[in-house]
Scaffold this motif. Structure first.
Motif, mmCIF file in Angstrom:
data_model
loop_
_atom_site.group_PDB
_atom_site.id
_atom_site.type_symbol
_atom_site.label_atom_id
_atom_site.label_comp_id
_atom_site.label_asym_id
_atom_site.label_seq_id
_atom_site.Cartn_x
_atom_site.Cartn_y
_atom_site.Cartn_z
ATOM 1 N N ARG A 34 15.547 6.460 -36.321
ATOM 2 C CA ARG A 34 15.271 6.197 -34.984
ATOM 3 C C ARG A 34 15.623 7.523 -34.324
ATOM 4 O O ARG A 34 16.748 8.285 -34.644
ATOM 5 N N ILE A 35 15.013 7.657 -33.295
ATOM 6 C CA ILE A 35 15.362 9.002 -32.284
ATOM 7 C C ILE A 35 16.024 8.508 -31.044
ATOM 8 O O ILE A 35 15.589 7.578 -30.334
ATOM 9 N N THR A 88 13.850 7.002 -23.141
ATOM 10 C CA THR A 88 13.342 5.926 -23.719
ATOM 11 C C THR A 88 14.320 4.684 -23.560
ATOM 12 O O THR A 88 13.939 3.646 -23.632
ATOM 13 N N VAL A 89 15.655 5.153 -23.858
ATOM 14 C CA VAL A 89 16.643 3.996 -23.364
ATOM 15 C C VAL A 89 16.648 3.274 -22.041
ATOM 16 O O VAL A 89 16.512 2.070 -21.931
ATOM 17 N N PHE A 90 16.367 4.169 -21.227
ATOM 18 C CA PHE A 90 16.073 4.034 -19.788
ATOM 19 C C PHE A 90 14.963 3.015 -19.670
ATOM 20 O O PHE A 90 14.954 1.904 -18.959
ATOM 21 N N SER A 91 13.968 3.424 -20.118
ATOM 22 C CA SER A 91 12.512 2.658 -20.094
ATOM 23 C C SER A 91 12.653 1.294 -20.690
ATOM 24 O O SER A 91 12.100 0.272 -20.340
ATOM 25 N N GLY A 142 22.085 13.051 -35.095
ATOM 26 C CA GLY A 142 21.604 13.344 -36.557
ATOM 27 C C GLY A 142 22.100 12.123 -37.502
ATOM 28 O O GLY A 142 21.169 11.779 -38.376
ATOM 29 N N LEU A 143 23.023 11.470 -37.177
ATOM 30 C CA LEU A 143 23.201 10.218 -37.962
ATOM 31 C C LEU A 143 22.430 9.129 -37.750
ATOM 32 O O LEU A 143 22.036 8.435 -38.429
ATOM 33 N N LEU A 144 22.216 8.993 -36.480
ATOM 34 C CA LEU A 144 21.252 7.961 -36.177
ATOM 35 C C LEU A 144 20.047 7.975 -36.655
ATOM 36 O O LEU A 144 19.288 7.300 -37.332
ATOM 37 N N PHE A 145 19.303 9.169 -36.838
ATOM 38 C CA PHE A 145 18.094 9.468 -37.361
ATOM 39 C C PHE A 145 18.213 9.557 -38.938
ATOM 40 O O PHE A 145 17.172 8.941 -39.385
ATOM 41 N N CYS A 169 16.863 15.783 -30.639
ATOM 42 C CA CYS A 169 16.091 15.450 -31.732
ATOM 43 C C CYS A 169 15.085 16.056 -32.297
ATOM 44 O O CYS A 169 14.733 16.161 -33.268
ATOM 45 N N GLY A 170 14.038 16.322 -30.934
ATOM 46 C CA GLY A 170 12.951 17.054 -31.141
ATOM 47 C C GLY A 170 12.963 18.500 -31.893
ATOM 48 O O GLY A 170 12.445 18.978 -32.991
#
Length: 158
Positions: A36-37, A42-45, A28-31, A126-127
């Protein structure tokens, strides 16, 4: 009720609640602070963009975000290490599962995350938090597949 809770959570439930609250607060704080989500698939990719030249890994969205995503992932690992180090409990790093099961499970989860365009952290935390309906469908699908797989494996005696 107490017996049921103990059978579901033999090591207690408070640490699960604390972990969930910390994860929810973190994404929540990151967003809120960056827009950013914080989905882990996506971190892995994006991390693979450092070493793989295939077209998928050359996408601008992955290459341009890989630095902060790598720091994000390292922060998750450091946080887990900090908890493990400070918990004071006799913690073990063993899951009790054989390596082939862990490898197979990891491959299946990775394939599912790619197929669903995200993972449970991206869609579930996030979603859903952003009220995205496709994320609700993804999370319901994840959960239905998990329940069905658990029941099937239980039926097989695995």
């Amino acid at each position: 009720m107490r017996a049921m809770l103990h059978s579901l959570f033999p090591l207690g439930w408070v640490h699960y609640l604390a972990g969930g609250l910390l994860l929810g607060t973190g994404v929540g704080l990151l967003f809120l602070l960056t827009g950013r989500i914080g989905g882990m698939s996506t971190v892995f990719s994006s991390t693979w963009t450092y070493v793989v030249d295939r077209p998928f890994f050359r996408q601008v969205r992955l290459v341009d975000s890989r630095a902060w995503r790598l720091v994000y992932a390292l922060g998750l690992v450091a946080g887990a290490g900090l908890w493990w180090g400070l918990s004071g409990a006799d913690q073990t790093l063993s899951t009790g599962q054989s390596p082939w099961r862990l490898l197979l499970g990891g491959l299946l989860v990775g394939f599912g995350a790619r197929l669903a365009n995200g993972c449970t952290s991206g869609h579930g935390l996030c979603g859903l938090g952003s009220l995205h309906w496709p994320s609700l469908v993804a999370v319901l699908t994840f959960m239905a597949a998990a329940f069905a797989t658990a029941q099937w494996l239980h039926h097989l005696g695995v």
